[in-house]
Design an enzyme around this catalytic site. Sequence first.
Site, PDB file in Angstrom:
ATOM      1  N   ASP A   1       0.315   4.716  -6.686  1.00 18.35           N
ATOM      2  CA  ASP A   1       0.490   3.734  -5.631  1.00 18.35           C
ATOM      3  C   ASP A   1       0.052   4.452  -4.343  1.00 18.35           C
ATOM      4  O   ASP A   1      -0.040   5.688  -4.316  1.00 18.35           O
ATOM      5  CB  ASP A   1       1.969   3.343  -5.562  1.00 18.35           C
ATOM      6  CG  ASP A   1       2.270   2.472  -4.370  1.00 18.35           C
ATOM      7  OD1 ASP A   1       1.526   1.507  -4.149  1.00 18.35           O
ATOM      8  OD2 ASP A   1       3.240   2.773  -3.644  1.00 18.35           O
ATOM      9  N   LEU A   2      -0.253   3.694  -3.295  1.00 21.85           N
ATOM     10  CA  LEU A   2      -0.739   4.317  -2.052  1.00 21.85           C
ATOM     11  C   LEU A   2       0.358   4.389  -0.981  1.00 21.85           C
ATOM     12  O   LEU A   2       0.811   5.477  -0.598  1.00 21.85           O
ATOM     13  CB  LEU A   2      -1.944   3.520  -1.542  1.00 21.85           C
ATOM     14  CG  LEU A   2      -2.523   3.914  -0.197  1.00 21.85           C
ATOM     15  CD1 LEU A   2      -3.024   5.354  -0.203  1.00 21.85           C
ATOM     16  CD2 LEU A   2      -3.677   2.974   0.165  1.00 21.85           C
ATOM     17  N   ASP A   3       0.782   3.200  -0.503  1.00 16.85           N
ATOM     18  CA  ASP A   3       1.769   3.140   0.581  1.00 16.85           C
ATOM     19  C   ASP A   3       3.107   3.732   0.107  1.00 16.85           C
ATOM     20  O   ASP A   3       3.717   3.211  -0.818  1.00 16.85           O
ATOM     21  CB  ASP A   3       2.007   1.680   1.003  1.00 16.85           C
ATOM     22  CG  ASP A   3       0.776   1.039   1.627  1.00 16.85           C
ATOM     23  OD1 ASP A   3       0.128   1.688   2.460  1.00 16.85           O
ATOM     24  OD2 ASP A   3       0.476  -0.120   1.280  1.00 16.85           O
TER      25      ASP A   3
ATOM     26  N   THR B   1       2.647   4.592   5.199  1.00 20.28           N
ATOM     27  CA  THR B   1       2.193   3.425   5.967  1.00 20.28           C
ATOM     28  C   THR B   1       3.257   2.334   6.018  1.00 20.28           C
ATOM     29  O   THR B   1       3.097   1.367   6.770  1.00 20.28           O
ATOM     30  CB  THR B   1       0.891   2.849   5.362  1.00 20.28           C
ATOM     31  OG1 THR B   1       0.948   3.071   3.960  1.00 20.28           O
ATOM     32  CG2 THR B   1      -0.332   3.512   5.942  1.00 20.28           C
TER      33      THR B   1
ATOM     34  N   LYS C   1       8.262  -3.696  -0.074  1.00 25.58           N
ATOM     35  CA  LYS C   1       7.427  -2.593  -0.567  1.00 25.58           C
ATOM     36  C   LYS C   1       6.791  -2.953  -1.912  1.00 25.58           C
ATOM     37  O   LYS C   1       7.486  -3.379  -2.840  1.00 25.58           O
ATOM     38  CB  LYS C   1       8.250  -1.311  -0.691  1.00 25.58           C
ATOM     39  CG  LYS C   1       8.616  -0.757   0.684  1.00 25.58           C
ATOM     40  CD  LYS C   1       9.362   0.561   0.597  1.00 25.58           C
ATOM     41  CE  LYS C   1       9.624   1.090   1.998  1.00 25.58           C
ATOM     42  NZ  LYS C   1      10.469   2.289   1.980  1.00 25.58           N
TER      43      LYS C   1
ATOM     44  N   SER D   1      -2.881   0.045  -5.838  1.00 27.12           N
ATOM     45  CA  SER D   1      -2.135  -0.407  -4.658  1.00 27.12           C
ATOM     46  C   SER D   1      -2.380  -1.884  -4.422  1.00 27.12           C
ATOM     47  O   SER D   1      -3.506  -2.359  -4.580  1.00 27.12           O
ATOM     48  CB  SER D   1      -2.596   0.378  -3.419  1.00 27.12           C
ATOM     49  OG  SER D   1      -2.109  -0.235  -2.244  1.00 27.12           O
ATOM     50  N   ALA D   2      -1.327  -2.574  -4.009  1.00 26.26           N
ATOM     51  CA  ALA D   2      -1.455  -4.004  -3.672  1.00 26.26           C
ATOM     52  C   ALA D   2      -2.221  -4.196  -2.369  1.00 26.26           C
ATOM     53  O   ALA D   2      -2.564  -5.313  -2.005  1.00 26.26           O
ATOM     54  CB  ALA D   2      -0.069  -4.630  -3.552  1.00 26.26           C
TER      55      ALA D   2
ATOM     56  N   LYS E   1       2.688  -6.620  -8.526  1.00 25.85           N
ATOM     57  CA  LYS E   1       3.843  -5.880  -9.043  1.00 25.85           C
ATOM     58  C   LYS E   1       5.081  -6.752  -8.830  1.00 25.85           C
ATOM     59  O   LYS E   1       5.141  -7.456  -7.822  1.00 25.85           O
ATOM     60  CB  LYS E   1       3.998  -4.557  -8.266  1.00 25.85           C
ATOM     61  CG  LYS E   1       2.796  -3.645  -8.388  1.00 25.85           C
ATOM     62  CD  LYS E   1       2.884  -2.477  -7.407  1.00 25.85           C
ATOM     63  CE  LYS E   1       1.572  -1.704  -7.394  1.00 25.85           C
ATOM     64  NZ  LYS E   1       1.541  -0.612  -6.411  1.00 25.85           N
TER      65      LYS E   1
ATOM     66  N   GLU F   1       5.096   5.939  -8.121  1.00 23.38           N
ATOM     67  CA  GLU F   1       5.513   4.799  -7.294  1.00 23.38           C
ATOM     68  C   GLU F   1       6.729   5.123  -6.437  1.00 23.38           C
ATOM     69  O   GLU F   1       7.580   5.909  -6.833  1.00 23.38           O
ATOM     70  CB  GLU F   1       5.920   3.644  -8.215  1.00 23.38           C
ATOM     71  CG  GLU F   1       4.863   2.588  -8.413  1.00 23.38           C
ATOM     72  CD  GLU F   1       4.600   1.728  -7.190  1.00 23.38           C
ATOM     73  OE1 GLU F   1       5.334   1.843  -6.174  1.00 23.38           O
ATOM     74  OE2 GLU F   1       3.649   0.942  -7.224  1.00 23.38           O
ATOM     75  N   ASP F   2       6.794   4.471  -5.267  1.00 19.83           N
ATOM     76  CA  ASP F   2       7.984   4.616  -4.419  1.00 19.83           C
ATOM     77  C   ASP F   2       8.824   3.340  -4.378  1.00 19.83           C
ATOM     78  O   ASP F   2       9.898   3.335  -3.799  1.00 19.83           O
ATOM     79  CB  ASP F   2       7.577   4.952  -2.972  1.00 19.83           C
ATOM     80  CG  ASP F   2       6.886   3.798  -2.294  1.00 19.83           C
ATOM     81  OD1 ASP F   2       5.977   3.217  -2.915  1.00 19.83           O
ATOM     82  OD2 ASP F   2       7.264   3.450  -1.163  1.00 19.83           O
TER      83      ASP F   2
HETATM   84  C1  BG6 Z   1       1.622  -2.523  -0.621  1.00 19.51           C
HETATM   85  C2  BG6 Z   1       2.723  -2.364   0.409  1.00 19.51           C
HETATM   86  O1  BG6 Z   1       1.113  -1.276  -0.966  1.00 19.51           O
HETATM   87  O2  BG6 Z   1       0.559  -3.308  -0.091  1.00 19.51           O
HETATM   88  C3  BG6 Z   1       3.193  -3.727   0.895  1.00 19.51           C
HETATM   89  O3  BG6 Z   1       3.803  -1.656  -0.160  1.00 19.51           O
HETATM   90  C4  BG6 Z   1       1.995  -4.518   1.398  1.00 19.51           C
HETATM   91  O4  BG6 Z   1       4.151  -3.550   1.902  1.00 19.51           O
HETATM   92  C5  BG6 Z   1       0.938  -4.611   0.317  1.00 19.51           C
HETATM   93  O5  BG6 Z   1       2.389  -5.833   1.789  1.00 19.51           O
HETATM   94  C6  BG6 Z   1      -0.314  -5.363   0.786  1.00 19.51           C
HETATM   95  O6  BG6 Z   1      -0.959  -4.619   1.781  1.00 19.51           O
HETATM   96  P1  BG6 Z   1      -2.124  -5.152   2.703  1.00 19.51           P
HETATM   97  O7  BG6 Z   1      -2.610  -3.917   3.402  1.00 19.51           O
HETATM   98  O8  BG6 Z   1      -3.173  -5.760   1.815  1.00 19.51           O
HETATM   99  O9  BG6 Z   1      -1.537  -6.173   3.622  1.00 19.51           O
HETATM  100 MG    MG Z   2       4.466   1.893  -2.284  1.00 12.78          MG
END
Ligand code: BG6
Ligand code: MG
Length: 216
Positions: free
Chosen positions: A8-10, A16, A44, A115-116, A146, A170-171
Site C-alpha cells: 500500500d502507499l499512503d 500522506t 484510510k 494503492s487506491a 479495499k 498495509e496500514d
Molecule cells: C488511499 C488513502 O491510499 O487512497 C485514502 O488511504 C484515499 O485516504 C485513497 O482516499 C484515494 O486517494 P486519491 O489520491 O485517489 O484521492
Molecule cells: Mg494506507
Amino acid sequence: MKKGFIFDLDGVITDTAKYHYVAWKQLADELGISIDLKFNEQLKGISRIDSLERILEYGGKSKQYSTAEKEALAEKKNTEYVQLLQDLTPADLLPGVEAFLQAAAAKNVPCGIASASKNGPFILEKLGIKEQFSVIVDPSLLKKGKPDPEIFLRAAKDLGIEPSEAVGFEDAPAGIVAIKAAGMYAVGVQTEEVLEGADQVVSRLDELSVDELLAK
Ligand code: BG6
Ligand code: MG
C-alpha cells in the site's frame, strides 16, 4: 516460499494520510460537517468518492447532492490535496522504507504498489522511488475497492506470481482484510489503529528481514 512484495502507499511508504485529512477537513468545514482525526481513521484505504460518501453520510447530507455535484466536491478536495503534495521529497519516505526496498532489490524481489490513490505515480515520482516498482496498479481499472482483494490480486498477476507467493503491506484495517482475502501473507504497519488479522505487525519496515519474509 514468497516471491514478491506488494505495498500500500499512503501510510506504508509515506505519511500522506495527514494531507488527505487536511484536504477533507477543509471541504467538510465548507459543507458544515465537522470531522476529526478519529473519524479520519475510517477513510484510510477507501477511494476518493467513497470517502466523500462517508463524510456526507456522517453529516447527514448524503441525499443533498447529485452524482455530478459529488464528483465536483471530490475533485475540489483532490485539487487541495495535490497542492499539499507539491513539496514532497525523498525525505518524506517513512523511516525504514528506503533500507527495506534496497534489501528487497538486492535479492531481486519484484515489488508492486496496490494503492487506491489515483495520485500514486505522482507521489512515487516525488519520493524518488517510482523505478523501484515494476507494477503500479491503476485503481481506476478496478471494480471494487479495499477491503475487496481485487487490487492485491491484480498486483500479484501483474508481477507474475501467485497470490500465495506474495507478501502484502498495509496500514489500514480495510487493507489487511483485502490482503488476507487475496490469500497472501499480511504485514501490518502499525499506526494508531489496531490491525487485527495481520500475520505480523511492525512499526517500521526495517524491522523486517527480507530473507525471513521470503521463507514464509
Ligand atoms: C488511499 C488513502 O491510499 O487512497 C485514502 O488511504 C484515499 O485516504 C485513497 O482516499 C484515494 O486517494 P486519491 O489520491 O485517489 O484521492
Ligand atoms: Mg494506507
